[in-house]
Scaffold this motif. Structure first.
Motif, mmCIF file in Angstrom:
data_model
loop_
_atom_site.group_PDB
_atom_site.id
_atom_site.type_symbol
_atom_site.label_atom_id
_atom_site.label_comp_id
_atom_site.label_asym_id
_atom_site.label_seq_id
_atom_site.Cartn_x
_atom_site.Cartn_y
_atom_site.Cartn_z
ATOM 1 N N PRO A 136 58.028 18.084 134.871
ATOM 2 C CA PRO A 136 57.417 16.753 134.921
ATOM 3 C C PRO A 136 56.297 16.617 133.885
ATOM 4 O O PRO A 136 55.509 17.530 133.685
ATOM 5 C CB PRO A 136 56.845 16.670 136.345
ATOM 6 N N GLY A 137 56.269 15.466 133.220
ATOM 7 C CA GLY A 137 55.212 15.215 132.239
ATOM 8 C C GLY A 137 55.552 15.672 130.834
ATOM 9 O O GLY A 137 54.791 15.435 129.904
ATOM 10 N N VAL A 138 56.690 16.342 130.650
ATOM 11 C CA VAL A 138 57.049 16.798 129.310
ATOM 12 C C VAL A 138 57.841 15.714 128.590
ATOM 13 O O VAL A 138 57.363 15.115 127.643
ATOM 14 C CB VAL A 138 57.811 18.145 129.320
ATOM 15 N N GLY A 139 59.045 15.423 129.022
ATOM 16 C CA GLY A 139 59.847 14.389 128.375
ATOM 17 C C GLY A 139 60.253 14.774 126.960
ATOM 18 O O GLY A 139 59.935 15.847 126.465
ATOM 19 N N LYS A 140 60.980 13.870 126.295
ATOM 20 C CA LYS A 140 61.532 14.143 124.959
ATOM 21 C C LYS A 140 60.446 14.345 123.905
ATOM 22 O O LYS A 140 60.505 15.277 123.113
ATOM 23 C CB LYS A 140 62.449 12.994 124.517
ATOM 24 N N LYS A 141 59.464 13.469 123.877
ATOM 25 C CA LYS A 141 58.433 13.515 122.833
ATOM 26 C C LYS A 141 57.622 14.817 122.912
ATOM 27 O O LYS A 141 57.460 15.526 121.921
ATOM 28 C CB LYS A 141 57.517 12.290 122.958
ATOM 29 N N ASN A 142 57.101 15.128 124.097
ATOM 30 C CA ASN A 142 56.327 16.363 124.254
ATOM 31 C C ASN A 142 57.189 17.596 124.020
ATOM 32 O O ASN A 142 56.709 18.591 123.491
ATOM 33 C CB ASN A 142 55.673 16.432 125.634
ATOM 34 N N MET A 143 58.471 17.523 124.414
ATOM 35 C CA MET A 143 59.365 18.651 124.184
ATOM 36 C C MET A 143 59.500 18.915 122.682
ATOM 37 O O MET A 143 59.434 20.059 122.246
ATOM 38 C CB MET A 143 60.738 18.393 124.788
ATOM 39 N N VAL B 117 49.218 20.520 122.029
ATOM 40 C CA VAL B 117 50.069 19.423 122.517
ATOM 41 C C VAL B 117 49.188 18.501 123.373
ATOM 42 O O VAL B 117 49.290 18.475 124.595
ATOM 43 C CB VAL B 117 51.273 19.955 123.326
ATOM 44 N N PRO B 118 48.292 17.729 122.725
ATOM 45 C CA PRO B 118 47.317 16.929 123.480
ATOM 46 C C PRO B 118 47.939 15.817 124.327
ATOM 47 O O PRO B 118 47.308 15.334 125.271
ATOM 48 C CB PRO B 118 46.410 16.351 122.392
ATOM 49 N N THR B 119 49.187 15.436 124.038
ATOM 50 C CA THR B 119 49.826 14.380 124.835
ATOM 51 C C THR B 119 50.338 14.883 126.188
ATOM 52 O O THR B 119 50.654 14.079 127.055
ATOM 53 C CB THR B 119 50.998 13.746 124.047
#
Length: 182
Positions: A118-125, A147-149
C-alpha cells in the motif's frame, strides 16, 4: 514455528464466553506474524507489547500455546494493539524489509511485488526501481530520502501485513495464511 512473539492482549480471566477462566494472552509472532492464543504461567505479569519466548524450551511468561487464531478471533484490544506491535517488529527487522525493497521482482508481466505494498503504486515503484538500480537502500530513512513521494514506508508494510492477516490478499509476502481446519 515462531520462537518469539509479542503480546497484543492480556485476558486475566480468560476469553469472555469461555468456560475456562485461566489467564490468556493473544500474541503476534515475530517471524511470520502468526496470531496465537496462549495460557499464562502463574505469577507472571504479561505486558502489552512485550516480546516473549514461545519456542519449545522453557518459557518465562507463556505456559502453553492453545491455538492459532484467525484475525477475526482477535479481541478488539488485540486488533488495536496489533498495528503498533507490527511496526515495532518491522523496525526490529528493518534489514529484512529493506532487503525485500532491494530484491522484490515482478509477479507477472503486469504486476510487480512492490506495487502490492500500500502507498507504492506505479509511480513510486518506478522511482524505487530506478533508485535501487543506482545503489541498494540501507534503511528506511534512506528510502524516505531517496523516494520522498512514499510518505510512510513502515506504515505501508504494516498495512500490507494486516491485510495478509485478514486473509484479503492473493499473494503472501510476510504473514503465513490462516487455513481453517475442520
Amino acid at each position: 514455528m515462531e520462537e518469539y512473539a509479542y503480546i497484543i492482549d492480556y485476558l486475566p480471566y480468560g476469553a469472555s464466553g469461555s468456560y475456562s477462566r485461566e489467564p490468556k494472552v493473544q500474541l503476534a509472532g515475530e517471524n511470520f506474524f502468526t496470531l496465537l492464543e496462549a495460557t499464562v504461567k502463574q505469577n507472571s505479569n504479561p505486558a502489552i507489547g512485550a516480546r516473549v519466548y514461545v519456542g519449545k524450551d522453557s518459557r518465562d511468561v507463556v505456559e502453553k500455546i492453545k491455538k492459532r487464531l484467525s484475525f477475526s478471533e482477535l479481541t478488539t484490544a488485540a486488533k488495536d494493539n496489533l498495528r503498533p506491535v507490527i511496526r515495532q517488529i518491522i523496525m526490529a527487522k528493518e534489514k529484512e524489509f529493506i532487503k525485500f525493497i532491494n530484491t522484490a521482482g515482478p509477479i507477472s508481466i503486469r504486476v510487480h511485488q512492490l506495487e502490492l505494498i500500500p502507498g507504492v503504486g506505479k509511480k513510486n515503484m518506478e522511482i524505487l526501481l530506478e533508485e535501487r538500480g543506482k545503489k541498494p537502500f540501507e534503511d528506511f530513512a534512506e528510502v524516505k530520502k531517496r523516494v520522498p513521494t512514499w510518505l510512510d514506508p513502515v506504515g505501508s508494510f504494516v498495512e500490507r501485513i494486516i491485510s495478509e492477516l485478514e486473509g484479503k490478499e492473493k499473494h503472501y509476502f510476510f504473514a503465513k495464511p490462516f487455513i481453517e481446519r475442520p
